[in-house]
Write a protein that holds these residues in place. Structure first.
Motif, PDB file in Angstrom:
ATOM      1  N   TYR A 188       0.829  -1.211   0.000  1.00  0.00           N
ATOM      2  CA  TYR A 188       0.000   0.000   0.000  1.00  0.00           C
ATOM      3  C   TYR A 188       0.863   1.260   0.000  1.00  0.00           C
ATOM      4  O   TYR A 188       1.992   1.242   0.480  1.00  0.00           O
ATOM      5  N   ASN A 189       0.294   2.323  -0.506  1.00  0.00           N
ATOM      6  CA  ASN A 189       0.911   3.648  -0.427  1.00  0.00           C
ATOM      7  C   ASN A 189       0.600   4.196   0.974  1.00  0.00           C
ATOM      8  O   ASN A 189      -0.547   4.493   1.296  1.00  0.00           O
ATOM      9  N   SER A 190       1.631   4.320   1.805  1.00  0.00           N
ATOM     10  CA  SER A 190       1.362   4.617   3.213  1.00  0.00           C
ATOM     11  C   SER A 190       0.823   6.034   3.414  1.00  0.00           C
ATOM     12  O   SER A 190       0.031   6.271   4.327  1.00  0.00           O
ATOM     13  N   THR A 191       1.210   6.959   2.550  1.00  0.00           N
ATOM     14  CA  THR A 191       0.648   8.319   2.648  1.00  0.00           C
ATOM     15  C   THR A 191      -0.855   8.283   2.416  1.00  0.00           C
ATOM     16  O   THR A 191      -1.652   8.853   3.173  1.00  0.00           O
ATOM     17  N   TYR A 192      -1.220   7.568   1.379  1.00  0.00           N
ATOM     18  CA  TYR A 192      -2.629   7.445   1.023  1.00  0.00           C
ATOM     19  C   TYR A 192      -3.408   6.753   2.145  1.00  0.00           C
ATOM     20  O   TYR A 192      -4.473   7.198   2.556  1.00  0.00           O
ATOM     21  N   LEU A 193      -2.831   5.648   2.651  1.00  0.00           N
ATOM     22  CA  LEU A 193      -3.487   4.916   3.736  1.00  0.00           C
ATOM     23  C   LEU A 193      -3.697   5.805   4.957  1.00  0.00           C
ATOM     24  O   LEU A 193      -4.755   5.795   5.576  1.00  0.00           O
ATOM     25  N   ARG A 194      -2.658   6.562   5.287  1.00  0.00           N
ATOM     26  CA  ARG A 194      -2.729   7.418   6.474  1.00  0.00           C
ATOM     27  C   ARG A 194      -3.871   8.426   6.323  1.00  0.00           C
ATOM     28  O   ARG A 194      -4.646   8.649   7.241  1.00  0.00           O
ATOM     29  N   GLU A 195      -3.984   8.997   5.129  1.00  0.00           N
ATOM     30  CA  GLU A 195      -5.069   9.958   4.882  1.00  0.00           C
ATOM     31  C   GLU A 195      -6.428   9.293   5.036  1.00  0.00           C
ATOM     32  O   GLU A 195      -7.338   9.820   5.667  1.00  0.00           O
ATOM     33  N   LEU A 196      -6.533   8.122   4.436  1.00  0.00           N
ATOM     34  CA  LEU A 196      -7.808   7.424   4.432  1.00  0.00           C
ATOM     35  C   LEU A 196      -8.225   7.017   5.851  1.00  0.00           C
ATOM     36  O   LEU A 196      -9.365   7.204   6.269  1.00  0.00           O
TER      37      LEU A 196
HETATM   38  C1  LIG Z   1       0.764   8.110  -2.505  1.00  0.00           C
HETATM   39  O1  LIG Z   1      -0.419   8.801  -2.095  1.00  0.00           O
HETATM   40  C2  LIG Z   1      -0.255  10.218  -2.053  1.00  0.00           C
HETATM   41  C3  LIG Z   1      -1.492  10.814  -1.422  1.00  0.00           C
HETATM   42  O2  LIG Z   1      -2.674  10.304  -2.000  1.00  0.00           O
HETATM   43  C4  LIG Z   1       0.025  10.738  -3.442  1.00  0.00           C
HETATM   44  O3  LIG Z   1       0.176  12.134  -3.403  1.00  0.00           O
HETATM   45  C5  LIG Z   1       1.284  10.071  -3.974  1.00  0.00           C
HETATM   46  O4  LIG Z   1       1.486  10.446  -5.305  1.00  0.00           O
HETATM   47  C6  LIG Z   1       1.166   8.554  -3.902  1.00  0.00           C
HETATM   48  N1  LIG Z   1       2.441   7.963  -4.237  1.00  0.00           N
HETATM   49  C7  LIG Z   1       2.562   7.039  -5.159  1.00  0.00           C
HETATM   50  C8  LIG Z   1       3.932   6.480  -5.345  1.00  0.00           C
HETATM   51  O5  LIG Z   1       1.619   6.643  -5.819  1.00  0.00           O
END
Ligand SMILES: *[C@@H]1O[C@H](CO)[C@@H](O)[C@H](O)[C@H]1NC(C)=O
Ligand SMILES: *[C@@H]1O[C@H](CO)[C@@H](O)[C@H](O)[C@H]1NC(C)=O
Ligand SMILES: *[C@@H]1O[C@H](CO)[C@@H](O)[C@H](O)[C@H]1NC(C)=O
Length: 380
Positions: free
Chosen positions: A58-66
């Motif tokens: 998983y994309n941890s930034t995305y997960l954290r937001e969600l």
């Molecule tokens: C991961 O998620 C963030 C926030 O949604 C996004 O800005 C970023 O581009 C994503 N990174 C990748 C590698 O997809």
């Protein structure tokens, strides 16, 4: 709220999105049904490390937001204020193993504080509405199916996963969960039993659940995972699920491998209020449970149980199997806008465990368990 990341710029964006986007009842996308990902969790690893291989997908930034948005939608502020400081100070004194270690490991991997991951685990518990079915065919085979209904399924659809919990190279048990969640609402102990949980609380879940949690009662989904992990057989799982103190009322639905092994356990916090087994010798070859007492009439706008029962009758005991139970769980209203996933399983045939993510796009009449003008927090 101090235990969050108040300075994180995305936190504000999330909050804004939550305020602007109505809850999932009114939104629907065109994603067709699909299989959730399946991952192994190694029980041979220390709890803190078990989720690392899964997090890598998983994309941890995305997960954290969600996950932060789920917390914002579902958790009352006072509950954050009570639990956050406790968990921040000493998670291990509030939470037992392996859950404390797994929550710590997840929080590190996600870049969230442990208190938030703990709160997230409680938030998931507060909002599960479901239909469960157990049935016995004419040859004595036992089947189990469930729909998981959530009123914010749009978000959870992206983070639902099937998990095999592996011990010594063998699958010890299987379950369906959400990312960030260490409990199970749906699971199977191979050749022993299957289990699902249906919410039984109507009204303020948080108030009594948080106090019971602080008194060391188990979250309902942790007890389900404990039973899958510990129980030697159907009977001992049934005993464990009937008697162990839990933080909220719930229906536990269990099915075994032998004729007659199937039961609805109506749980109060300290013990069982009712135990209703299958009774195939007297024509009761199936049971259907939604979120109402098996013996009382559901809410007049909630047709799930009556329609599922009619569909079971129409299918007939001679034709019941995992495929036909899936069809029953796909009948209009039983399958509804809130249905996140359908799982069918039979402990005697563990390889047949099957989860499908559902996406019911068409309007479905006036099945409306949660009035639209209520926010999710009012409802809980
Ligand atoms: C991961 O998620 C963030 C926030 O949604 C996004 O800005 C970023 O581009 C994503 N990174 C990748 C590698 O997809
Ligand atoms: C998961 O564990 C099982 C049992 O040890 C094994 O057969 C399977 O290959 C594992 N799957 C993955 C993706 O590692
Ligand atoms: C299902 O069939 C049984 C036995 O014939 C009957 O008692 C019951 O009322 C039926 N249920 C529904 C919902 O049609």
């Amino acid at each position: 709220m101090w235990c969050r990341f108040p300075g994180h710029p995305m936190a504000w964006l999330c909050l804004l999105m939550v305020l602007l986007v109505p809850c999932s009842l009114s939104s629907s996308s065109d994603v067709p049904d699909f299989d959730p990902p399946l991952y192994n969790i190694s029980l041979d690893l220390p709890p803190q490390q078990r989720w690392e291989p899964v997090l890598k997908h998983y994309n941890s930034t995305y997960l954290r937001e969600l996950l932060t948005s789920i917390i914002n939608q579902l958790v009352p502020k006072w509950a954050l204020a009570v639990i956050c400081p406790l968990a921040e100070m000493d998670l291990e004194s509030v939470v037992r193993e392996p859950y404390a270690g797994e929550i710590r490991g997840l929080s590190r991997g996600l870049g969230m504080c442990a208190a938030d991951v703990l709160i997230l685990n409680l938030a998931y518990e507060a909002a599960a509405f479901c239909t469960s079915i157990i049935a016995q065919d004419e040859n004595g085979n036992i089947y189990h199916g469930r729909n998981m209904d959530y009123h914010f399924g749009e978000t959870l659809r992206k983070i639902t996963l099937d998990l095999n919990f592996v011990k010594d190279g063998q699958i010890a048990y299987t379950g369906t969960a959400f990312m960030g969640y260490v409990g199970l609402w749906t699971g199977q102990s191979p050749y022993k039993f299957t289990v699902s949980g249906n919410q039984r609380v109507h009204g303020d879940w948080w108030r009594s659940a948080v106090s019971a949690f602080l008194m060391r009662s188990s979250p309902v989904s942790w007890l389900m995972r404990d039973a899958l992990n510990d129980a030697e057989d159907y009977q001992s799982a049934k005993h464990q699920l009937s008697t162990t103190p839990i933080i909220a009322k719930v229906y536990y639905i269990m099915a075994g491998t032998m004729p007659g092994e199937g039961v609805i356990i109506t749980r109060d916090r300290l013990g069982s209020a009712d135990i209703l087994p299958l009774d195939p010798l007297n024509g009761e070859w199936f049971r259907v449970v939604t979120n109402y007492e098996p013996t009382t009439t559901p809410h007049p706008y909630d047709y799930r149980r009556i329609l599922a029962k009619e569909a079971m009758n129409a299918t007939g005991q001679a034709n019941i199997n995992l495929d036909t139970i899936y069809e029953v769980l796909s009948v209009n209203h039983v399958l509804n806008h809130n249905t996140l996933y359908t799982t069918v399983m039979s402990a005697a045939f563990p390889e047949k465990y099957k989860t499908r993510m559902r996406n019911k796009v068409e309007q479905i009449g006036f099945f409306q368990p949660f009035p639209k003008h209520h926010s999710s927090k009012n409802f809980i």
